[in-house]
Design a protein around this motif. Structure first.
Motif, PDB file in Angstrom:
ATOM      1  N   ALA A 171      10.659  -6.897  -4.644  1.00 47.47           N
ATOM      2  CA  ALA A 171      11.279  -7.892  -3.762  1.00 47.47           C
ATOM      3  C   ALA A 171      10.319  -9.035  -3.470  1.00 47.47           C
ATOM      4  O   ALA A 171      10.708 -10.211  -3.467  1.00 47.47           O
ATOM      5  CB  ALA A 171      11.732  -7.227  -2.468  1.00 47.47           C
ATOM      6  N   ALA A 172       9.041  -8.699  -3.220  1.00 47.24           N
ATOM      7  CA  ALA A 172       8.038  -9.738  -2.959  1.00 47.24           C
ATOM      8  C   ALA A 172       7.838 -10.620  -4.199  1.00 47.24           C
ATOM      9  O   ALA A 172       7.705 -11.846  -4.098  1.00 47.24           O
ATOM     10  CB  ALA A 172       6.719  -9.106  -2.531  1.00 47.24           C
ATOM     11  N   MET A 173       7.845 -10.006  -5.390  1.00 49.05           N
ATOM     12  CA  MET A 173       7.737 -10.780  -6.636  1.00 49.05           C
ATOM     13  C   MET A 173       8.924 -11.720  -6.786  1.00 49.05           C
ATOM     14  O   MET A 173       8.772 -12.883  -7.169  1.00 49.05           O
ATOM     15  CB  MET A 173       7.673  -9.812  -7.817  1.00 49.05           C
ATOM     16  N   GLU A 174      10.107 -11.221  -6.457  1.00 47.50           N
ATOM     17  CA  GLU A 174      11.322 -12.026  -6.588  1.00 47.50           C
ATOM     18  C   GLU A 174      11.286 -13.250  -5.681  1.00 47.50           C
ATOM     19  O   GLU A 174      11.853 -14.300  -6.013  1.00 47.50           O
ATOM     20  CB  GLU A 174      12.539 -11.161  -6.258  1.00 47.50           C
ATOM     21  N   LEU A 175      10.595 -13.132  -4.541  1.00 45.59           N
ATOM     22  CA  LEU A 175      10.485 -14.245  -3.604  1.00 45.59           C
ATOM     23  C   LEU A 175       9.363 -15.220  -3.972  1.00 45.59           C
ATOM     24  O   LEU A 175       9.129 -16.194  -3.257  1.00 45.59           O
ATOM     25  CB  LEU A 175      10.262 -13.714  -2.188  1.00 45.59           C
ATOM     26  N   GLY A 176       8.657 -14.932  -5.053  1.00 49.17           N
ATOM     27  CA  GLY A 176       7.618 -15.841  -5.508  1.00 49.17           C
ATOM     28  C   GLY A 176       6.250 -15.581  -4.917  1.00 49.17           C
ATOM     29  O   GLY A 176       5.349 -16.425  -5.027  1.00 49.17           O
ATOM     30  N   ALA A 177       6.074 -14.419  -4.298  1.00 51.55           N
ATOM     31  CA  ALA A 177       4.776 -14.083  -3.709  1.00 51.55           C
ATOM     32  C   ALA A 177       3.800 -13.603  -4.778  1.00 51.55           C
ATOM     33  O   ALA A 177       4.202 -13.178  -5.869  1.00 51.55           O
ATOM     34  CB  ALA A 177       4.946 -13.011  -2.647  1.00 51.55           C
ATOM     35  N   GLU A 178       2.507 -13.681  -4.459  1.00 49.84           N
ATOM     36  CA  GLU A 178       1.464 -13.052  -5.273  1.00 49.84           C
ATOM     37  C   GLU A 178       1.432 -11.591  -4.847  1.00 49.84           C
ATOM     38  O   GLU A 178       0.676 -11.191  -3.960  1.00 49.84           O
ATOM     39  CB  GLU A 178       0.119 -13.724  -5.020  1.00 49.84           C
ATOM     40  N   SER A 179       2.296 -10.794  -5.468  1.00 46.58           N
ATOM     41  CA  SER A 179       2.521  -9.415  -5.034  1.00 46.58           C
ATOM     42  C   SER A 179       1.559  -8.459  -5.732  1.00 46.58           C
ATOM     43  O   SER A 179       1.385  -8.520  -6.957  1.00 46.58           O
ATOM     44  CB  SER A 179       3.962  -9.014  -5.326  1.00 46.58           C
ATOM     45  N   ILE A 180       0.939  -7.595  -4.952  1.00 45.76           N
ATOM     46  CA  ILE A 180      -0.038  -6.622  -5.466  1.00 45.76           C
ATOM     47  C   ILE A 180       0.370  -5.236  -4.995  1.00 45.76           C
ATOM     48  O   ILE A 180       0.718  -5.042  -3.820  1.00 45.76           O
ATOM     49  CB  ILE A 180      -1.452  -6.942  -4.967  1.00 45.76           C
ATOM     50  N   TYR A 181       0.344  -4.270  -5.898  1.00 43.23           N
ATOM     51  CA  TYR A 181       0.735  -2.894  -5.586  1.00 43.23           C
ATOM     52  C   TYR A 181      -0.476  -1.990  -5.752  1.00 43.23           C
ATOM     53  O   TYR A 181      -1.082  -1.950  -6.820  1.00 43.23           O
ATOM     54  CB  TYR A 181       1.859  -2.458  -6.522  1.00 43.23           C
ATOM     55  N   MET A 182      -0.840  -1.268  -4.679  1.00 37.87           N
ATOM     56  CA  MET A 182      -1.957  -0.329  -4.738  1.00 37.87           C
ATOM     57  C   MET A 182      -1.461   1.048  -4.314  1.00 37.87           C
ATOM     58  O   MET A 182      -0.814   1.184  -3.265  1.00 37.87           O
ATOM     59  CB  MET A 182      -3.107  -0.769  -3.825  1.00 37.87           C
ATOM     60  N   GLU A 183      -1.762   2.049  -5.136  1.00 42.00           N
ATOM     61  CA  GLU A 183      -1.267   3.400  -4.870  1.00 42.00           C
ATOM     62  C   GLU A 183      -2.447   4.357  -4.735  1.00 42.00           C
ATOM     63  O   GLU A 183      -3.371   4.342  -5.551  1.00 42.00           O
ATOM     64  CB  GLU A 183      -0.348   3.846  -6.006  1.00 42.00           C
ATOM     65  N   MET A 184      -2.406   5.183  -3.693  1.00 44.88           N
ATOM     66  CA  MET A 184      -3.477   6.144  -3.410  1.00 44.88           C
ATOM     67  C   MET A 184      -2.873   7.544  -3.329  1.00 44.88           C
ATOM     68  O   MET A 184      -1.652   7.709  -3.287  1.00 44.88           O
ATOM     69  CB  MET A 184      -4.168   5.794  -2.093  1.00 44.88           C
ATOM     70  N   VAL A 188       0.867  -1.184   0.000  1.00 47.33           N
ATOM     71  CA  VAL A 188       0.000   0.000   0.000  1.00 47.33           C
ATOM     72  C   VAL A 188       0.900   1.230   0.000  1.00 47.33           C
ATOM     73  O   VAL A 188       1.614   1.487   0.959  1.00 47.33           O
ATOM     74  CB  VAL A 188      -0.929   0.033   1.224  1.00 47.33           C
ATOM     75  N   CYS A 189       0.873   1.961  -1.095  1.00 42.61           N
ATOM     76  CA  CYS A 189       1.755   3.109  -1.253  1.00 42.61           C
ATOM     77  C   CYS A 189       0.919   4.336  -1.599  1.00 42.61           C
ATOM     78  O   CYS A 189      -0.298   4.267  -1.754  1.00 42.61           O
ATOM     79  CB  CYS A 189       2.779   2.814  -2.364  1.00 42.61           C
ATOM     80  N   ASP A 190       1.570   5.489  -1.652  1.00 45.95           N
ATOM     81  CA  ASP A 190       0.918   6.676  -2.188  1.00 45.95           C
ATOM     82  C   ASP A 190       1.822   7.304  -3.243  1.00 45.95           C
ATOM     83  O   ASP A 190       2.951   6.843  -3.470  1.00 45.95           O
ATOM     84  CB  ASP A 190       0.516   7.668  -1.087  1.00 45.95           C
ATOM     85  N   THR A 191       1.341   8.336  -3.884  1.00 46.17           N
ATOM     86  CA  THR A 191       2.046   8.906  -5.033  1.00 46.17           C
ATOM     87  C   THR A 191       3.366   9.558  -4.668  1.00 46.17           C
ATOM     88  O   THR A 191       4.183   9.823  -5.552  1.00 46.17           O
ATOM     89  CB  THR A 191       1.150   9.935  -5.730  1.00 46.17           C
ATOM     90  N   GLU A 192       3.598   9.798  -3.371  1.00 44.29           N
ATOM     91  CA  GLU A 192       4.821  10.471  -2.942  1.00 44.29           C
ATOM     92  C   GLU A 192       5.915   9.506  -2.491  1.00 44.29           C
ATOM     93  O   GLU A 192       7.070   9.917  -2.305  1.00 44.29           O
ATOM     94  CB  GLU A 192       4.497  11.430  -1.784  1.00 44.29           C
ATOM     95  N   ARG A 193       5.588   8.246  -2.272  1.00 49.23           N
ATOM     96  CA  ARG A 193       6.570   7.308  -1.722  1.00 49.23           C
ATOM     97  C   ARG A 193       6.734   6.055  -2.587  1.00 49.23           C
ATOM     98  O   ARG A 193       7.102   4.996  -2.104  1.00 49.23           O
ATOM     99  CB  ARG A 193       6.162   6.918  -0.286  1.00 49.23           C
ATOM    100  N   ASP A 194       6.490   6.201  -3.883  1.00 46.15           N
ATOM    101  CA  ASP A 194       6.627   5.064  -4.781  1.00 46.15           C
ATOM    102  C   ASP A 194       8.072   4.581  -4.890  1.00 46.15           C
ATOM    103  O   ASP A 194       8.325   3.411  -5.199  1.00 46.15           O
ATOM    104  CB  ASP A 194       6.073   5.397  -6.162  1.00 46.15           C
ATOM    105  N   PHE A 195       9.032   5.449  -4.614  1.00 42.05           N
ATOM    106  CA  PHE A 195      10.437   5.033  -4.704  1.00 42.05           C
ATOM    107  C   PHE A 195      10.821   4.056  -3.596  1.00 42.05           C
ATOM    108  O   PHE A 195      11.866   3.399  -3.670  1.00 42.05           O
ATOM    109  CB  PHE A 195      11.369   6.255  -4.694  1.00 42.05           C
ATOM    110  N   ILE A 196       9.970   3.918  -2.572  1.00 44.12           N
ATOM    111  CA  ILE A 196      10.114   2.859  -1.579  1.00 44.12           C
ATOM    112  C   ILE A 196       9.153   1.715  -1.890  1.00 44.12           C
ATOM    113  O   ILE A 196       9.500   0.536  -1.781  1.00 44.12           O
ATOM    114  CB  ILE A 196       9.836   3.393  -0.156  1.00 44.12           C
ATOM    115  N   GLY A 197       7.944   2.037  -2.294  1.00 43.18           N
ATOM    116  CA  GLY A 197       6.922   1.027  -2.546  1.00 43.18           C
ATOM    117  C   GLY A 197       7.256   0.073  -3.678  1.00 43.18           C
ATOM    118  O   GLY A 197       7.073  -1.152  -3.562  1.00 43.18           O
ATOM    119  N   VAL A 198       7.766   0.594  -4.784  1.00 49.40           N
ATOM    120  CA  VAL A 198       8.051  -0.260  -5.943  1.00 49.40           C
ATOM    121  C   VAL A 198       9.151  -1.279  -5.638  1.00 49.40           C
ATOM    122  O   VAL A 198       8.993  -2.471  -5.970  1.00 49.40           O
ATOM    123  CB  VAL A 198       8.391   0.601  -7.173  1.00 49.40           C
TER     124      VAL A 198
END
Length: 318
Positions: A41-54, A26-36
């Motif tokens: 990293a979660a994708m690399e570990l094989g997780a079902e990774s979902i990114y939501m930005e508000m 869960v990210c926002d438009t100002e902190r995507d450089f941490i969120g992405v």
């Protein structure tokens, strides 16, 4: 250490993400450089990774949009790098109760460069398992305690009551269902039942960053009745806007991360070893009853702390 390496530490070590788990960033438009990087990293570990930005919230403790709150409720792991904190929200609390492991990363203050530096070199570089052991030691010693008396050279002199309330650990590790932490982690905290005296904040205060001059808060029967000094007028405006619950003394915390430093970024500053912090506003997420949409911490350096009349040497636990 790079942001990518710190993100992997957060996802793999602190959250214990496993292949196939549903991981929500869960990210926002100002902190995507941490969120992405966290999402990657979660994708690399094989997780079902979902990114939501508000869009950024307007203050710490404000609820996220309903669609995000619903997604949090149905995730195995939630990591939330945002401008304003989602820690003290009903969405976070309900998701934890439903079994989600959650880490919030509220990055209210600081430039992109400063935040990147902090996330790569500060409290995130601590030995989290050693720190957990030290926090657990202090946690066990505090069981059943009722009062604290805190003084500082700058004039803090406050008595805090918390009989019947439970201490909580923020170790930076969320490895079991329902676990919650900040990243970086490293504190022990409790919701007071009352407090009386003067609190002189000389570190970071709320969403205003590191103070140039101190802020004095006068506390009576667990309520802030006056504020003087840095950002006192800003705080009083919040009191007027949000009502009397915003004056509520919500938290007493002890910083226990030996790698954390004062950056002017509250997320890490409240974890700095041998500091205490106290907060005004919402405390319903950790044993209190106040639900106002605000949680405003103030960092106090060089404290002398007595718990139930016995001096507490915080340095022994770092």
């Amino acid at each position: 250490m790079s942001i990518k390496e710190s993100a992997m530490i957060a996802v793999r070590d602190c959250m214990g993400v496993k292949p196939g788990e549903k991981v929500l960033i869960v990210c926002d438009t100002e902190r995507d450089f941490i969120g992405v990087p966290l999402y990657e990293a979660a994708m690399e570990l094989g997780a079902e990774s979902i990114y939501m930005e508000m869009k950024p919230r307007t203050r710490s403790g404000e609820e996220p949009p309903e669609v995000i709150a619903d997604a949090m409720l149905h995730s195995d792991v939630v990591i939330a790098p945002t401008v304003f904190s989602l820690t003290h929200t009903q969405a976070r609390k309900k998701a934890c109760l439903n079994g989600a492991r959650i880490a919030t990363i509220p990055l209210t203050e600081g430039t992109k460069e400063l935040i990147t530096d902090m996330f790569s070199t500060g409290g995130m570089t601590a030995d989290y398992f050693r720190m957990r052991d030290r926090i657990e030691q202090l946690y066990k010693l505090q069981q059943g305690t009722k009062t604290a008396h805190i003084t500082t050279p700058l004039g803090t002199d406050i008595n805090v009551e918390f009989a019947g309330r439970e201490w909580h650990m923020d170790t930076g590790l969320a490895l079991n269902k329902g676990d919650f932490t900040n990243l970086p982690g490293g504190e022990l905290f409790i919701a007071p039942t009352s407090a009386n005296g003067k609190l002189v904040v000389d570190g970071t205060f709320g969403d205003w960053g590191l103070l140039d001059t101190p802020l004095e808060l006068i506390i009576k029967d667990g309520v802030c009745v006056d504020a003087r000094g840095a950002h006192a007028d800003d705080l009083k405006k919040l009191f007027e806007e949000l009502g009397p619950d915003a004056r509520h003394m919500a938290e007493l915390g002890i910083g226990m991360n030996p790698k954390a430093r004062l950056w002017g970024i509250l997320l890490e500053d409240e974890k700095v070893g041998n500091t205490i912090h106290m907060a005004l506003g919402n405390d319903c997420g950790f044993g209190g009853t106040c639900t106002v949409a605000m949680h405003c911490d103030g960092i106090v350096t060089h404290p002398t702390v007595y718990v139930d009349g016995k001096k507490l040497d915080i340095k022994e636990f770092l």
